[in-house]
Design a protein around this motif. Structure first.
Motif, PDB file in Angstrom:
ATOM      1  N   GLY A 161       0.826  -1.197   0.000  1.00 53.74           N
ATOM      2  CA  GLY A 161       0.000   0.000   0.000  1.00 53.74           C
ATOM      3  C   GLY A 161       0.862   1.250   0.000  1.00 53.74           C
ATOM      4  O   GLY A 161       1.844   1.335  -0.749  1.00 53.74           O
ATOM      5  N   THR A 162       0.517   2.188   0.845  1.00 54.21           N
ATOM      6  CA  THR A 162       1.301   3.418   0.936  1.00 54.21           C
ATOM      7  C   THR A 162       2.196   3.415   2.174  1.00 54.21           C
ATOM      8  O   THR A 162       2.772   4.432   2.522  1.00 54.21           O
ATOM      9  CB  THR A 162       0.374   4.640   0.996  1.00 54.21           C
ATOM     10  OG1 THR A 162      -0.500   4.491   2.114  1.00 54.21           O
ATOM     11  CG2 THR A 162      -0.434   4.776  -0.281  1.00 54.21           C
ATOM     12  N   ALA A 163       2.322   2.268   2.809  1.00 56.57           N
ATOM     13  CA  ALA A 163       3.088   2.170   4.054  1.00 56.57           C
ATOM     14  C   ALA A 163       4.382   1.402   3.833  1.00 56.57           C
ATOM     15  O   ALA A 163       4.621   0.363   4.441  1.00 56.57           O
ATOM     16  CB  ALA A 163       2.235   1.510   5.131  1.00 56.57           C
ATOM     17  N   LEU A 164       5.233   1.921   2.969  1.00 57.74           N
ATOM     18  CA  LEU A 164       6.490   1.223   2.685  1.00 57.74           C
ATOM     19  C   LEU A 164       7.354   1.073   3.933  1.00 57.74           C
ATOM     20  O   LEU A 164       8.104   0.114   4.056  1.00 57.74           O
ATOM     21  CB  LEU A 164       7.262   1.963   1.599  1.00 57.74           C
ATOM     22  CG  LEU A 164       6.653   1.897   0.207  1.00 57.74           C
ATOM     23  CD1 LEU A 164       7.391   2.833  -0.745  1.00 57.74           C
ATOM     24  CD2 LEU A 164       6.675   0.475  -0.317  1.00 57.74           C
ATOM     25  N   GLY A 165       7.241   1.986   4.848  1.00 56.48           N
ATOM     26  CA  GLY A 165       8.018   1.904   6.082  1.00 56.48           C
ATOM     27  C   GLY A 165       7.678   0.680   6.908  1.00 56.48           C
ATOM     28  O   GLY A 165       8.504   0.182   7.670  1.00 56.48           O
ATOM     29  N   ASP A 166       6.470   0.151   6.729  1.00 57.99           N
ATOM     30  CA  ASP A 166       6.073  -1.042   7.478  1.00 57.99           C
ATOM     31  C   ASP A 166       6.851  -2.281   7.049  1.00 57.99           C
ATOM     32  O   ASP A 166       6.837  -3.287   7.744  1.00 57.99           O
ATOM     33  CB  ASP A 166       4.570  -1.303   7.317  1.00 57.99           C
ATOM     34  CG  ASP A 166       3.732  -0.257   8.036  1.00 57.99           C
ATOM     35  OD1 ASP A 166       4.292   0.562   8.791  1.00 57.99           O
ATOM     36  OD2 ASP A 166       2.507  -0.255   7.818  1.00 57.99           O
ATOM     37  N   LEU A 167       7.492  -2.229   5.892  1.00 54.38           N
ATOM     38  CA  LEU A 167       8.262  -3.382   5.403  1.00 54.38           C
ATOM     39  C   LEU A 167       9.620  -3.513   6.082  1.00 54.38           C
ATOM     40  O   LEU A 167      10.248  -4.568   6.012  1.00 54.38           O
ATOM     41  CB  LEU A 167       8.508  -3.260   3.894  1.00 54.38           C
ATOM     42  CG  LEU A 167       7.308  -3.292   2.982  1.00 54.38           C
ATOM     43  CD1 LEU A 167       7.751  -3.085   1.539  1.00 54.38           C
ATOM     44  CD2 LEU A 167       6.572  -4.610   3.122  1.00 54.38           C
ATOM     45  N   LEU A 168      10.086  -2.451   6.688  1.00 56.38           N
ATOM     46  CA  LEU A 168      11.462  -2.425   7.186  1.00 56.38           C
ATOM     47  C   LEU A 168      11.777  -3.585   8.124  1.00 56.38           C
ATOM     48  O   LEU A 168      12.877  -4.135   8.073  1.00 56.38           O
ATOM     49  CB  LEU A 168      11.749  -1.090   7.874  1.00 56.38           C
ATOM     50  CG  LEU A 168      11.677   0.145   6.972  1.00 56.38           C
ATOM     51  CD1 LEU A 168      11.919   1.415   7.784  1.00 56.38           C
ATOM     52  CD2 LEU A 168      12.653   0.042   5.821  1.00 56.38           C
ATOM     53  N   GLY A 169      10.846  -3.970   8.952  1.00 54.60           N
ATOM     54  CA  GLY A 169      11.099  -5.037   9.909  1.00 54.60           C
ATOM     55  C   GLY A 169      11.312  -6.401   9.292  1.00 54.60           C
ATOM     56  O   GLY A 169      11.922  -7.274   9.889  1.00 54.60           O
ATOM     57  N   ASP A 170      10.833  -6.581   8.062  1.00 57.64           N
ATOM     58  CA  ASP A 170      10.933  -7.890   7.400  1.00 57.64           C
ATOM     59  C   ASP A 170      12.056  -7.975   6.371  1.00 57.64           C
ATOM     60  O   ASP A 170      12.402  -9.063   5.926  1.00 57.64           O
ATOM     61  CB  ASP A 170       9.614  -8.218   6.691  1.00 57.64           C
ATOM     62  CG  ASP A 170       8.478  -8.422   7.670  1.00 57.64           C
ATOM     63  OD1 ASP A 170       8.731  -8.917   8.784  1.00 57.64           O
ATOM     64  OD2 ASP A 170       7.338  -8.083   7.317  1.00 57.64           O
ATOM     65  N   LEU A 171      12.614  -6.860   5.959  1.00 58.39           N
ATOM     66  CA  LEU A 171      13.548  -6.850   4.829  1.00 58.39           C
ATOM     67  C   LEU A 171      14.818  -7.657   5.060  1.00 58.39           C
ATOM     68  O   LEU A 171      15.391  -8.198   4.105  1.00 58.39           O
ATOM     69  CB  LEU A 171      13.913  -5.418   4.457  1.00 58.39           C
ATOM     70  CG  LEU A 171      12.813  -4.617   3.777  1.00 58.39           C
ATOM     71  CD1 LEU A 171      13.303  -3.204   3.472  1.00 58.39           C
ATOM     72  CD2 LEU A 171      12.317  -5.300   2.512  1.00 58.39           C
ATOM     73  N   ALA A 172      15.279  -7.753   6.289  1.00 60.11           N
ATOM     74  CA  ALA A 172      16.546  -8.448   6.560  1.00 60.11           C
ATOM     75  C   ALA A 172      16.488  -9.924   6.186  1.00 60.11           C
ATOM     76  O   ALA A 172      17.529 -10.555   6.000  1.00 60.11           O
ATOM     77  CB  ALA A 172      16.922  -8.287   8.033  1.00 60.11           C
ATOM     78  N   ARG A 173      15.296 -10.485   6.027  1.00 62.09           N
ATOM     79  CA  ARG A 173      15.158 -11.913   5.692  1.00 62.09           C
ATOM     80  C   ARG A 173      15.368 -12.185   4.209  1.00 62.09           C
ATOM     81  O   ARG A 173      15.410 -13.336   3.793  1.00 62.09           O
ATOM     82  CB  ARG A 173      13.762 -12.410   6.078  1.00 62.09           C
ATOM     83  CG  ARG A 173      13.461 -12.324   7.540  1.00 62.09           C
ATOM     84  CD  ARG A 173      12.099 -12.892   7.919  1.00 62.09           C
ATOM     85  NE  ARG A 173      11.025 -12.448   7.047  1.00 62.09           N
ATOM     86  CZ  ARG A 173      10.150 -13.277   6.478  1.00 62.09           C
ATOM     87  NH1 ARG A 173      10.229 -14.571   6.674  1.00 62.09           N
ATOM     88  NH2 ARG A 173       9.178 -12.803   5.742  1.00 62.09           N
ATOM     89  N   TYR A 174      15.472 -11.134   3.390  1.00 59.48           N
ATOM     90  CA  TYR A 174      15.473 -11.312   1.939  1.00 59.48           C
ATOM     91  C   TYR A 174      16.818 -10.940   1.316  1.00 59.48           C
ATOM     92  O   TYR A 174      17.485 -10.009   1.760  1.00 59.48           O
ATOM     93  CB  TYR A 174      14.364 -10.461   1.304  1.00 59.48           C
ATOM     94  CG  TYR A 174      12.990 -10.941   1.720  1.00 59.48           C
ATOM     95  CD1 TYR A 174      12.393 -12.002   1.057  1.00 59.48           C
ATOM     96  CD2 TYR A 174      12.337 -10.368   2.796  1.00 59.48           C
ATOM     97  CE1 TYR A 174      11.156 -12.469   1.454  1.00 59.48           C
ATOM     98  CE2 TYR A 174      11.085 -10.829   3.202  1.00 59.48           C
ATOM     99  CZ  TYR A 174      10.508 -11.882   2.529  1.00 59.48           C
ATOM    100  OH  TYR A 174       9.292 -12.357   2.916  1.00 59.48           O
ATOM    101  N   SER A 175      17.165 -11.666   0.259  1.00 54.38           N
ATOM    102  CA  SER A 175      18.373 -11.342  -0.502  1.00 54.38           C
ATOM    103  C   SER A 175      18.054 -10.429  -1.675  1.00 54.38           C
ATOM    104  O   SER A 175      18.964  -9.860  -2.277  1.00 54.38           O
ATOM    105  CB  SER A 175      19.029 -12.630  -1.013  1.00 54.38           C
ATOM    106  OG  SER A 175      18.110 -13.371  -1.814  1.00 54.38           O
ATOM    107  N   ALA A 176      16.773 -10.297  -2.008  1.00 53.94           N
ATOM    108  CA  ALA A 176      16.385  -9.413  -3.114  1.00 53.94           C
ATOM    109  C   ALA A 176      15.024  -8.795  -2.819  1.00 53.94           C
ATOM    110  O   ALA A 176      14.154  -9.435  -2.226  1.00 53.94           O
ATOM    111  CB  ALA A 176      16.327 -10.180  -4.429  1.00 53.94           C
TER     112      ALA A 176
END
Length: 154
Positions: free
Chosen positions: A43-58
């Motif tokens: 949605g418009t809450a890209l900041g909410d993704l920050l907590g999950d990003l470390a699990r991904y290589s791409a």
């Protein structure tokens, strides 16, 4: 870190083509995703993704982007450094908290995946309404194919 890819569809579904990233992610989830690939309606809450990003290589971000092209034109930008987004005269994304800001925060927190690709579509209509414009709807299959091609390169 696992070899996983996150596809994040950004945008506001209530503003026509501004929601193209969300429409694309929803279509991909309906069609099915390969092993090791997750998709999220950001949605418009890209900041909410920050907590999950470390699990991904791409990370593949999908969004409406004003790039000066014709409605329905597609863009692909591999983001290798913060400078890749700096040359734009205005916000690349159409959100208050846009792609550049979200990526800068992720980088500052040390959670930005090693590979980040922004895939966007030039919008035609940014006004109240949940439907894509004719140009965006016609370009959606090409957008999905571009995202799938990006997934295949991981």
């Amino acid at each position: 870190m696992e070899n996983r890819t996150l596809i994040a569809g950004a945008g506001n579904l209530l503003l026509g083509d501004e929601g193209v990233g969300v429409h694309a992610v929803r279509a991909l989830m309906e069609q099915g995703l390969p092993e090791g690939v997750d998709a999220v309606d950001a949605g418009t809450a890209l900041g909410d993704l920050l907590g999950d990003l470390a699990r991904y290589s791409a990370l593949i971000l999908v969004d409406a982007i004003r790039g000066g092209g014709r409605p329905g034109d597609l863009y692909r930008l591999e983001i290798r450094s913060p400078d890749d987004l700096a040359p734009s005269a205005g916000p690349l994304s159409l959100h208050e908290f846009g792609v550049a800001e979200a990526l800068a925060q992720a980088r500052a927190l040390g959670v930005l995946p090693p590979r980040v690709v922004l895939i966007g579509m030039e919008p035609e209509r940014l006004q109240p309404g949940m439907e894509l414009s004719p140009a965006a709807a016609a370009a959606l299959p090409r957008l999905l194919a571009l995202i799938r091609a990006e997934i295949a390169t991981r």
